[in-house]
Design a protein around this motif. Structure first.
Motif, short mmCIF file in Angstrom:
data_model
loop_
_atom_site.label_atom_id
_atom_site.label_comp_id
_atom_site.label_asym_id
_atom_site.label_seq_id
_atom_site.Cartn_x
_atom_site.Cartn_y
_atom_site.Cartn_z
N UNK A 1 29.95 85.89 7.40
CA UNK A 1 30.17 87.28 7.75
C UNK A 1 29.23 87.67 8.89
N UNK A 2 29.73 88.45 9.82
CA UNK A 2 28.93 88.92 10.95
C UNK A 2 27.96 90.00 10.46
N UNK A 3 26.69 89.84 10.78
CA UNK A 3 25.70 90.85 10.42
C UNK A 3 25.46 91.77 11.62
N UNK A 4 24.99 92.97 11.38
CA UNK A 4 24.65 93.85 12.50
C UNK A 4 23.62 93.22 13.45
N UNK A 5 22.65 92.49 12.89
CA UNK A 5 21.64 91.85 13.74
C UNK A 5 22.26 90.79 14.65
N UNK A 6 23.16 89.96 14.09
CA UNK A 6 23.84 88.94 14.90
C UNK A 6 24.67 89.62 15.98
N UNK A 7 25.40 90.66 15.62
CA UNK A 7 26.27 91.35 16.57
C UNK A 7 25.47 91.95 17.72
N UNK A 8 24.36 92.59 17.41
CA UNK A 8 23.53 93.20 18.45
C UNK A 8 22.91 92.13 19.35
N UNK A 9 22.45 91.03 18.76
CA UNK A 9 21.85 89.97 19.56
C UNK A 9 22.89 89.32 20.46
N UNK A 10 24.08 89.05 19.92
CA UNK A 10 25.15 88.47 20.72
C UNK A 10 25.49 89.39 21.89
N UNK A 11 25.68 90.67 21.60
CA UNK A 11 26.02 91.64 22.64
C UNK A 11 24.95 91.65 23.74
N UNK A 12 23.70 91.69 23.35
CA UNK A 12 22.59 91.71 24.31
C UNK A 12 22.60 90.44 25.17
N UNK A 13 22.66 89.28 24.52
CA UNK A 13 22.61 88.01 25.25
C UNK A 13 23.83 87.81 26.14
N UNK A 14 25.01 88.14 25.62
CA UNK A 14 26.26 87.96 26.36
C UNK A 14 26.27 88.85 27.60
N UNK A 15 25.90 90.12 27.43
CA UNK A 15 25.87 91.04 28.57
C UNK A 15 24.82 90.64 29.59
N UNK A 16 23.65 90.23 29.13
CA UNK A 16 22.61 89.78 30.07
C UNK A 16 23.08 88.58 30.87
N UNK A 17 23.76 87.64 30.22
CA UNK A 17 24.27 86.47 30.93
C UNK A 17 25.26 86.88 32.01
N UNK A 18 26.19 87.76 31.65
CA UNK A 18 27.17 88.22 32.64
C UNK A 18 26.51 89.00 33.76
N UNK A 19 25.63 89.92 33.41
CA UNK A 19 25.01 90.76 34.44
C UNK A 19 24.04 89.98 35.32
N UNK A 20 23.60 88.82 34.86
CA UNK A 20 22.77 87.92 35.67
C UNK A 20 23.62 86.95 36.47
N UNK A 21 24.93 86.95 36.19
CA UNK A 21 25.87 86.01 36.84
C UNK A 21 25.47 84.56 36.57
N UNK A 22 24.95 84.31 35.38
CA UNK A 22 24.50 82.98 34.97
C UNK A 22 25.63 82.30 34.19
N UNK A 23 26.45 81.55 34.89
CA UNK A 23 27.63 80.94 34.30
C UNK A 23 27.30 80.05 33.10
#
Length: 122
Positions: A1-23
């Motif tokens: 099951x997805x936890x709020x902590x996992x969801x927030x961390x994924x969102x943070x990391x995923x967005x940072x990767x995209x906004x850094x253009x780090x493929x």
């Protein structure tokens, strides 16, 4: 099951990767045999089904996308969680996007589906 902590961390990391253009950082979130669907796949990858299979296809597709939109930036509006999935609701380069991610047992994205707001008419 997805936890709020996992969801927030994924969102943070995923967005940072995209906004850094780090493929490679973007791809690190996805399983090797992941599946991705988006209406833009039809346009950018010349794939009429709108479906990409595997990390290699994602790499090629997102490489083209990042080259076409060098100032690409995502702004997160909300994170929604499910049982084995979560949805990020964010502003992209053409408006609002809802992208749903289904995770495998290793916590990697097995399937992702991107939906885009319809253009507004004046």
């Amino acid at each position: 099951m997805i936890t709020p902590a996992f969801a927030q961390q994924f969102a943070h990391d995923w967005l940072n990767a995209w906004n850094s253009h780090d493929l490679e950082a973007i791809l690190s979130h996805y399983a090797d045999d992941s599946l991705f669907t988006s209406p833009y796949v039809v346009l950018l990858a010349d794939e009429p089904s709108g479906v990409l299979h595997g990390k290699a296809a994602l790499r090629n597709y997102w490489h083209k996308g990042l080259q076409r939109i060098p100032d690409l930036h995502f702004d997160l509006s909300d994170v929604l969680i499910g049982i084995d999935s979560l949805t990020l609701y964010y502003r992209g380069h053409n408006g609002m996007v809802a992208e749903t991610f289904v995770f495998n047992a290793s916590g990697l994205v097995q399937q992702a589906m991107a939906c885009y707001a319809l253009p507004t008419s004046d």
